[in-house]
Design a protein around this motif. Structure first.
Motif: not given
Length: 91
Positions: A32-36
């Protein structure tokens, strides 16, 4: 502290399962952090690729009871909406 053999075994099982769930939740949060981060950087191609990797992890976590099914769907939906909005902003 557990006294019976069965209670001691239950404690071991719970500890094992907790460790597994913690690792799975951590992996989900990382994706999720990589998407953000890709969204923040403005890189739509990277955001789409990261979302493609994150979505199965999030839904798998929901199926295994690590996060609630509705919470997982909400996360995927909001991420997809943000990635899609990047495309319309560029066009």
């Amino acid at each position: 502290m557990a006294n019976t053999v069965s209670a001691k075994k239950a404690v071991r099982k719970i500890a094992r399962k907790t460790a597994i769930n913690r690792d799975r939740k951590s992996a989900m949060r990382t994706q999720i952090r990589r998407v953000d981060e890709a969204i923040a950087a403005g890189d739509q191609a990277a955001a789409e690729a990261a979302l493609k990797d994150a979505q199965p992890l999030i839904m798998r976590a929901a199926n295994r009871g690590i996060v609630h099914k509705n919470a997982a769907s909400r996360k995927v939906s909001r991420l997809a909406k943000q990635v899609k909005a990047m495309g319309s902003a560029d066009a």
